[in-house]
Design an enzyme around this catalytic site. Structure first.
Site, short mmCIF file in Angstrom:
data_model
loop_
_atom_site.label_atom_id
_atom_site.label_comp_id
_atom_site.label_asym_id
_atom_site.label_seq_id
_atom_site.Cartn_x
_atom_site.Cartn_y
_atom_site.Cartn_z
N TYR A 137 64.66 57.78 -10.16
CA TYR A 137 63.60 58.43 -10.93
C TYR A 137 63.93 58.44 -12.42
O TYR A 137 63.02 58.57 -13.25
CB TYR A 137 63.39 59.88 -10.46
CG TYR A 137 62.65 60.00 -9.15
CD1 TYR A 137 62.36 58.89 -8.37
CD2 TYR A 137 62.22 61.24 -8.68
CE1 TYR A 137 61.70 59.00 -7.17
CE2 TYR A 137 61.54 61.37 -7.48
CZ TYR A 137 61.28 60.24 -6.73
OH TYR A 137 60.61 60.36 -5.54
N LYS A 192 71.88 55.84 2.10
CA LYS A 192 71.56 54.53 2.69
C LYS A 192 72.74 53.62 2.38
O LYS A 192 72.61 52.53 1.80
CB LYS A 192 70.23 54.02 2.08
CG LYS A 192 69.67 52.80 2.76
CD LYS A 192 69.11 53.06 4.16
CE LYS A 192 68.67 51.76 4.80
NZ LYS A 192 68.35 51.90 6.23
N ASP A 224 66.86 56.65 6.97
CA ASP A 224 65.82 56.32 7.96
C ASP A 224 66.03 57.11 9.25
O ASP A 224 65.10 57.66 9.83
CB ASP A 224 65.74 54.80 8.22
CG ASP A 224 67.11 54.13 8.35
OD1 ASP A 224 68.14 54.81 8.17
OD2 ASP A 224 67.15 52.91 8.64
N ASP A 248 63.06 63.91 -2.16
CA ASP A 248 61.62 64.08 -2.41
C ASP A 248 60.86 63.80 -1.11
O ASP A 248 60.00 64.58 -0.68
CB ASP A 248 61.21 63.10 -3.52
CG ASP A 248 59.81 63.35 -4.05
OD1 ASP A 248 59.16 64.29 -3.59
OD2 ASP A 248 59.38 62.59 -4.94
N ASP A 252 59.12 66.71 1.79
CA ASP A 252 57.70 66.74 2.18
C ASP A 252 57.58 66.64 3.71
O ASP A 252 56.75 67.32 4.32
CB ASP A 252 56.94 65.55 1.56
CG ASP A 252 56.16 65.94 0.30
OD1 ASP A 252 56.65 66.81 -0.45
OD2 ASP A 252 55.07 65.37 0.08
#
Ligand SMILES: NC(=O)C1=CN([C@@H]2O[C@H](COP(=O)(O)OP(=O)(O)OC[C@H]3O[C@@H](n4cnc5c(N)ncnc54)[C@H](O)[C@@H]3O)[C@@H](O)[C@H]2O)C=CC1
Ligand SMILES: CC(C)CC(=O)C(=O)O
Ligand SMILES: [Mg+2]
Length: 358
Positions: A137, A192, A224, A248, A252
């Site tokens: 980001y 990851k 994942d 992020d 959610d």
């Protein structure tokens, strides 16, 4: 002592939900100095900048910031530096708000509102600690250029940079272990590392930091798999620590386990203990202006503000108790409504929390 609280409602449902949280704060009858300023698209319309210097100065000079949300589709074609989302990214960067606490707690009354079966989510209480000022980001370089190599050489390509510096990983890892120590002493670091250098580096540093916390059981999970485990067996988690992008997305996802994204509060803290408090959701332009948004994530964020930045835990407890009571009384905004409960508007939910405070 007077506490200075900056209130930045923003766009979309931001003003509607922040209004309810401010009513709750005022009802506590404390010597708070509450100052409001424009941010996001609202600030762009007024001052041609999503984070005007006066708004940033007000936030920096406050003990804490209560933030609504920014963004609207109508600004999506502006140059990136003028888009509303730059306001929240700028506040995080300029105030050094690197630690984002997102507690996903299922209130028992909302067990049926969750998208998972009650027997899978009942009693859910997990903490997602998201690093907030690094990662892809904020990484540079980024942009659009002509590819210099690879199969698409000569074609236009978009690119961003994922990066984490060692001190950034160390400080969020320490906070994660400390949070786990106060809870059930289990920490899962999500990355990851099977693909990304940044993630392998993150994992190596987290393992180093773990030496200082022998009482915490540390595990690692690829993002994942974590996304899958969150809906398979979410109660297996206690504290999750992860980077900005993965946090992020996973937060959610976790919000739906609690019944709605309108239930998930957050606290973003810097090294000085200053904090910005906001719901985990965005400005929800699809329901803005209808008085139907759920204000509870914002009201619960105000409770976190009292607890983390103002050291007023008894008042935070009062707000959280009032939220529990309105849910027990069967009041629901549309996002968490089910048969047998009473549907209320945003402002009616605010009224009910105020009443339950007393
Ligand atoms: N911190 C911030 O200010 C954030 C801003 N955004 C911005 O918000 C805008 C909308 O983004 P979306 O991807 O649609 O995400 P969103 O979180 O605003 O909305 C996603 C869905 O959840 C619903 N929802 C969100 N909050 C709710 C609430 N309190 N009560 C009931 N329903 C609620 C919305 O109606 C929508 O269907 C974009 O401009 C985005 O960039 C998105 C996330 C965070
Ligand atoms: C502008 C985005 C980075 C905000 C967001 O999605 C979030 O913080 O959850
Ligand atoms: Mg988000």
């Amino acid at each position: 002592m007077t506490h200075k609280i900056a209130v930045l409602p923003g766009d979309g449902i931001g003003p509607e939900i922040v209004e309810q949280a401010v009513r709750v704060l005022r009802a506590l009858d404390q010597p708070f100095q509450i100052d409001e300023a424009k941010v996001g698209g609202a600030a762009f319309d007024a001052f041609e900048h999503p984070l005007p210097p006066a708004t940033l100065a007000l936030a920096k000079a406050s003990s804490a910031v209560l933030f609504g949300a920014v963004g609207d589709w109508k600004y999506d074609s502006l140059p990136r530096e003028f888009r509303p989302e730059q306001a929240i990214l700028g506040l995080r960067r300029e105030m050094g708000l690197f630690a984002n606490f997102r507690p996903a707690i299922l209130y028992p009354e909302l067990a049926n509102a969750s998208s998972l079966k009650p027997e899978v989510v009942a009693g859910l209480d997990i903490l997602i600690l998201r690093e907030l000022t690094g990662d892809i980001y904020f990484g540079k370089p980024r942009g659009v250029r002509t590819a210099e190599d690879g199969p698409f050489k000569g074609e236009r390509e978009g690119y961003d940079t994922m990066r984490y510096a060692e001190p950034e990983v160390r400080r969020i890892a320490h906070l994660a272990f400390q949070a786990a120590m106060k809870r059930n002493k289990r920490l899962c670091s999500v990355d990851k590392a099977n693909v990304l250098e940044t993630s392998q580096f993150w994992r190596d540093i987290v393992i180093e930091v773990s030496q200082e916390y022998p009482d915490v059981a540390l595990s690692h999970m690829y993002v994942d798999n974590a996304a899958m485990q969150l809906v398979r067996a979410p109660r297996e988690f206690d504290v999750i620590v992860t980077g900005n992008l993965f946090g992020d997305i996973l937060s959610d996802e976790a919000s739906m386990l609690t019944g709605s994204i309108g239930m998930l509060p957050s606290a973003s803290l810097n090294a000085a203990g200053q904090g910005l408090y906001e719901p985990s959701h965005g400005s929800a332009p699809d329901i803005a202006g209808k008085n139907i948004a759920n204000p509870l994530a914002t009201i619960l964020s105000a409770a976190m503000l009292l607890r983390y930045s103002l050291d007023l835990s008894p008042l935070a407890d009062r707000i959280e108790g009032a939220v529990r009571k309105v849910l027990a009384d069967g009041l629901r905004t549309a996002d968490i409504f089910e048969d047998g409960t009473t549907k209320v508007s945003t402002s009616e939910m605010g009224d009910a929390v105020l009443k339950a405070l007393r």
